[in-house]
Design an enzyme around this catalytic site. Structure first.
Site, PDB file in Angstrom:
ATOM      1  N   ASN A 244       0.825  -1.205   0.000  1.00 32.40           N
ATOM      2  CA  ASN A 244       0.000   0.000   0.000  1.00 32.40           C
ATOM      3  C   ASN A 244       0.859   1.256   0.000  1.00 32.40           C
ATOM      4  O   ASN A 244       1.919   1.292   0.622  1.00 32.40           O
ATOM      5  CB  ASN A 244      -0.932   0.008   1.217  1.00 32.40           C
TER       6      ASN A 244
ATOM      7  N   HIS B 238       5.753  -0.546  -2.858  1.00 35.17           N
ATOM      8  CA  HIS B 238       5.288   0.209  -4.022  1.00 35.17           C
ATOM      9  C   HIS B 238       5.334   1.723  -3.812  1.00 35.17           C
ATOM     10  O   HIS B 238       4.674   2.463  -4.528  1.00 35.17           O
ATOM     11  CB  HIS B 238       3.864  -0.250  -4.406  1.00 35.17           C
TER      12      HIS B 238
ATOM     13  N   GLY C  68      -5.187  -9.159   3.129  1.00 33.39           N
ATOM     14  CA  GLY C  68      -5.863  -8.170   2.279  1.00 33.39           C
ATOM     15  C   GLY C  68      -5.211  -7.930   0.939  1.00 33.39           C
ATOM     16  O   GLY C  68      -5.188  -6.799   0.461  1.00 33.39           O
TER      17      GLY C  68
END
Ligand code: BJW
Ligand code: ZN
Length: 250
Positions: free
Chosen positions: A108, A125, A194
């Site tokens: 995230n 990322h 998730g």
């Protein structure tokens, strides 16, 4: 094994673990109201001007139309403003405080793990609130929402900057990925939380952990591409399941 609640056996394995590594994805922020990329678990999906994320967050678009990429990120930053971490983020911050060897790896870019109090976060990322100069490569915090100028200019040399995130077709920051791989192969418990686990190389981390002998525990309301290697899939929401690992410890 598929479970819908955290059993005493899992809590005691968690308590006994010497080294815990966690990989999170967009689903951990879904309960804060942040859309995911591919849906699942009733989450909203990012959409913008009818274009798919694979096109918007791509090295190709960055090369041909960097202003449009910034407009897309400006839209995302606007949506993230005012969003708070949820009980899943807070539980992970508490896991870190209590563990002797704990590594949080996230795909995230929303910064919500840090907002919840996590200290060591390996951001594979990048980070949506950071920009990187295209001329001198220095990075700096860029929190204007909406943007004052597109592109923002480098604080060091005045050159044009881009979002400091990893787009499709771009290489992950090498040092960060190496540290994540090292933590994955050292772990005796590896949590995959998730994430649809379709984007590589991040999705290779649970596989590397499993090969090195870790027990892999997945937390997701749905089965994913990685479920077949998970020793346990905890079917449910991160914000409800993760705090349960703390509940018998006072
Ligand atoms: C809940 C929940 C709740 C809901 N609780 N859960 C090997 C094989 C095939 C392809 C490749 C490969 N190696 C590389 C590639 C190409 C590509 C890739 O992987 N493509 C695949 C899609 C096929 N990878 C790359 O390009 C990477 N670069 C690279 O490998 O460089 C080397 C190279 C260079 C040149 C050519 C070839 C190779 C870079 C990948 C960067 C990804 N970037 C993005 C965008 C970042 C910026 C932005 O935000 O815009 O990162 S893509 C997007 O997906 C974002 C995410 O971090 C990433 C992962 O998504 P995530 O987190 O899994 O979210 P979702 O939406 O997919 O899933 C949400 C999940 O949550 C679901 O499962 C729900 O059920 C669940 N959920 N509510 C718990 N309450
Ligand atoms: Zn510069």
């Amino acid at each position: 094994m598929v479970l819908t609640t955290v059993t005493d056996e899992l809590i005691s394995a968690f308590d006994r673990a010497r080294s815990v590594t966690v990989l999170t994805g967009a689903g951990v922020s879904a309960e804060s109201g942040v859309p995911t990329f591919r849906g699942g678990g009733d989450s909203e999906i990012w959409t913008w001007r009818g274009k798919p994320v694979t096109e918007l967050s791509s090295a190709e678009l960055m090369a041909t139309d960097p202003k449009l990429v910034w407009e897309w990120f400006d839209h995302r930053r606007g949506m993230l403003t005012g969003i708070q971490p949820n009980p899943g983020h807070f539980a992970l911050a508490e896991w870190e405080r209590r563990a002797s060897d704990f590594t949080l790896v996230t795909q995230n870019i929303d910064d919500l793990h840090r907002a919840a109090g996590s200290l060591n976060v390996l951001e594979l990322h990048g980070n949506i609130w950071r920009a990187r100069c295209l001329r001198c490569a220095s990075t700096f915090e860029a929190r204007d929402t909406p943007l004052e100028e597109n592109p923002p200019l480098c604080l060091a040399c005045g050159g044009p900057a881009r979002p400091d995130v990893v787009l499709f077709g771009e290489i992950l920051p090498e040092g960060v990925f190496a540290r994540a791989e090292e933590a994955a192969t050292r772990a005796d418990l590896f949590f995959v939380i998730g994430t649809s686990a379709v984007v590589y190389p991040a999705a290779g981390l649970p596989i590397a952990a499993k090969r090195s002998g870790a027990r892999v525990i997945e937390v997701n309301p749905e089965m994913t591409d990685i479920s077949f290697i998970a020793d346990v899939t905890l079917l449910g929401r991160a914000g409800e399941l993760l705090p349960q690992f703390l509940k018998q410890r006072g």
